[in-house]
Design a protein around this motif. Structure first.
Motif, PDB file in Angstrom:
ATOM      1  N   MET A   2       5.588  11.542 147.696  1.00 16.98           N
ATOM      2  CA  MET A   2       6.945  10.995 147.652  1.00 16.98           C
ATOM      3  C   MET A   2       7.647  11.398 146.363  1.00 16.98           C
ATOM      4  O   MET A   2       8.849  11.706 146.364  1.00 16.98           O
ATOM      5  N   SER A   3       6.907  11.426 145.235  1.00 14.85           N
ATOM      6  CA  SER A   3       7.510  11.854 143.969  1.00 14.85           C
ATOM      7  C   SER A   3       7.957  13.308 144.049  1.00 14.85           C
ATOM      8  O   SER A   3       9.055  13.663 143.613  1.00 14.85           O
ATOM      9  N   GLY A   4       7.102  14.155 144.596  1.00 12.35           N
ATOM     10  CA  GLY A   4       7.480  15.557 144.762  1.00 12.35           C
ATOM     11  C   GLY A   4       8.674  15.731 145.674  1.00 12.35           C
ATOM     12  O   GLY A   4       9.546  16.576 145.437  1.00 12.35           O
ATOM     13  N   LEU A   5       8.750  14.918 146.712  1.00 11.91           N
ATOM     14  CA  LEU A   5       9.876  14.998 147.636  1.00 11.91           C
ATOM     15  C   LEU A   5      11.173  14.607 146.954  1.00 11.91           C
ATOM     16  O   LEU A   5      12.221  15.243 147.149  1.00 11.91           O
ATOM     17  N   VAL A   6      11.121  13.566 146.102  1.00 11.72           N
ATOM     18  CA  VAL A   6      12.323  13.142 145.375  1.00 11.72           C
ATOM     19  C   VAL A   6      12.780  14.218 144.405  1.00 11.72           C
ATOM     20  O   VAL A   6      13.968  14.554 144.312  1.00 11.72           O
ATOM     21  N   LEU A   7      11.832  14.789 143.635  1.00 15.74           N
ATOM     22  CA  LEU A   7      12.188  15.844 142.684  1.00 15.74           C
ATOM     23  C   LEU A   7      12.747  17.073 143.392  1.00 15.74           C
ATOM     24  O   LEU A   7      13.704  17.698 142.921  1.00 15.74           O
ATOM     25  N   ALA A   8      12.156  17.424 144.512  1.00 18.69           N
ATOM     26  CA  ALA A   8      12.667  18.574 145.267  1.00 18.69           C
ATOM     27  C   ALA A   8      14.078  18.301 145.788  1.00 18.69           C
ATOM     28  O   ALA A   8      14.932  19.194 145.782  1.00 18.69           O
ATOM     29  N   LEU A  61      -5.768   7.717 149.545  1.00 17.62           N
ATOM     30  CA  LEU A  61      -4.640   7.910 150.455  1.00 17.62           C
ATOM     31  C   LEU A  61      -3.341   7.400 149.845  1.00 17.62           C
ATOM     32  O   LEU A  61      -2.287   8.040 149.930  1.00 17.62           O
ATOM     33  N   THR A  62      -3.414   6.237 149.173  1.00 15.01           N
ATOM     34  CA  THR A  62      -2.224   5.670 148.530  1.00 15.01           C
ATOM     35  C   THR A  62      -1.732   6.569 147.402  1.00 15.01           C
ATOM     36  O   THR A  62      -0.531   6.827 147.262  1.00 15.01           O
ATOM     37  N   PHE A  63      -2.671   7.050 146.580  1.00 15.95           N
ATOM     38  CA  PHE A  63      -2.295   7.928 145.462  1.00 15.95           C
ATOM     39  C   PHE A  63      -1.659   9.224 145.962  1.00 15.95           C
ATOM     40  O   PHE A  63      -0.640   9.702 145.434  1.00 15.95           O
ATOM     41  N   GLY A  64      -2.249   9.797 146.995  1.00 21.16           N
ATOM     42  CA  GLY A  64      -1.677  11.010 147.557  1.00 21.16           C
ATOM     43  C   GLY A  64      -0.285  10.789 148.122  1.00 21.16           C
ATOM     44  O   GLY A  64       0.605  11.640 147.988  1.00 21.16           O
ATOM     45  N   LEU A  65      -0.067   9.627 148.716  1.00 22.99           N
ATOM     46  CA  LEU A  65       1.255   9.306 149.258  1.00 22.99           C
ATOM     47  C   LEU A  65       2.287   9.169 148.148  1.00 22.99           C
ATOM     48  O   LEU A  65       3.429   9.625 148.280  1.00 22.99           O
ATOM     49  N   VAL A  66       1.884   8.549 147.021  1.00 21.97           N
ATOM     50  CA  VAL A  66       2.794   8.401 145.881  1.00 21.97           C
ATOM     51  C   VAL A  66       3.170   9.767 145.314  1.00 21.97           C
ATOM     52  O   VAL A  66       4.342  10.041 145.021  1.00 21.97           O
ATOM     53  N   VAL A  67       2.162  10.638 145.168  1.00 18.08           N
ATOM     54  CA  VAL A  67       2.435  11.980 144.649  1.00 18.08           C
ATOM     55  C   VAL A  67       3.360  12.750 145.585  1.00 18.08           C
ATOM     56  O   VAL A  67       4.300  13.434 145.157  1.00 18.08           O
TER      57      VAL A  67
END
Length: 255
Positions: free
Chosen positions: A57-63, A49-55
């Motif tokens: 959030m990273s995608g959201l920042v890049l977008a 769950l933590t790893f998925g949340l990090v991914v």
């Protein structure tokens, strides 16, 4: 006569009762054994769950960066194509011809830091059609004389050739009508110094332009000594435009 007998009373029983009331304190040299607890399973679900949340959030920042860059800030295109037509006067070398016209196609590639110019057959003659590449990463200029099907390589002259971004801004302003280049011509003279054997050292763009063609090195000739065209017949010229003026590159073979 009646016989009376007495059974002996055991004196050990009270001792047993007293022994049961005793509290045994372990000695220092004795180890205290604690009850072993069963190990709990590792929370793998929480890690996923933590790893998925990090991914996420990273995608959201890049977008967000992508949307801001391409929709909220003005962008200069990475590559732009221009069709240019310049009117100039050659008052020194051809004063009787009056106003002349130079037409060419210009490709500007900001990301790769190079310019590609295609000069068609001129209407009034006097110069050869050519493809030209100015590679600012390698510091080289390549002329492909289409009439001769030969390539010529020389050092990039940054005093006569604008950098890609500056040339892009110039041509955009010319298209908008806010700026018109000066209509005069400058001549530069080149001499062939030798054959180029290793084409890969020229970089990918020049290598692609000159692949399979005879390729020669050029050296700029002394500007104080003019080329006498009656002295040598092995000269040819290419006219091009990548600044606020027209340049005529005269290429002469060694006699």
């Amino acid at each position: 006569m009646v016989k009376i007998t007495f059974q002996p009373v055991s004196v050990q029983k009270p001792e047993k009762e007293m022994d049961e009331d005793k509290i045994i304190i372990p000695q220092a040299h004795e180890q205290l054994v604690l009850p072993v607890r069963s190990k709990k399973p590792f929370p793998t679900g929480l890690c996923c769950l933590t790893f998925g949340l990090v991914v996420f959030m990273s995608g959201l920042v890049l977008a967000s960066i992508f949307v801001y860059r391409y929709y909220f800030t003005p962008q200069i295109p990475e590559d732009s194509l221009f069709h240019c037509r310049v009117i100039f006067e050659d008052s020194i070398y051809a004063p009787l011809r009056g106003r002349q016209e130079l037409e060419e196609n210009v490709g500007i590639y900001l990301e790769d830091n190079y310019e590609q110019i295609s000069v068609p057959v001129p209407h009034f003659g006097g110069s050869d059609p050519a493809d030209i590449i100015h590679d600012f990463e390698r510091g080289l200029t390549a002329y492909h004389d289409i009439a001769l099907d030969k390539c010529y390589i020389t050092e990039l002259n940054t005093t006569m050739v604008m950098r890609p971004r500056s040339l892009w801004e110039l041509l955009v302003n010319v298209n908008r009508g806010t700026y018109l280049p000066q209509t005069y011509i400058i001549q530069e003279e080149m001499m062939v110094t030798g054959r180029v054997r290793n084409m890969r050292q020229l970089g990918p763009f020049i290598h692609r332009l000159c692949y399979g063609k005879e390729t020669y090195r050029l050296r700029r000739r002394n500007q104080h000594r003019r080329i006498d065209r009656r002295e040598t017949k092995k000269c040819h010229s290419i006219r091009h435009f990548e600044n606020t003026f027209v340049v005529e590159t005269v290429i002469c073979d060694r006699v």
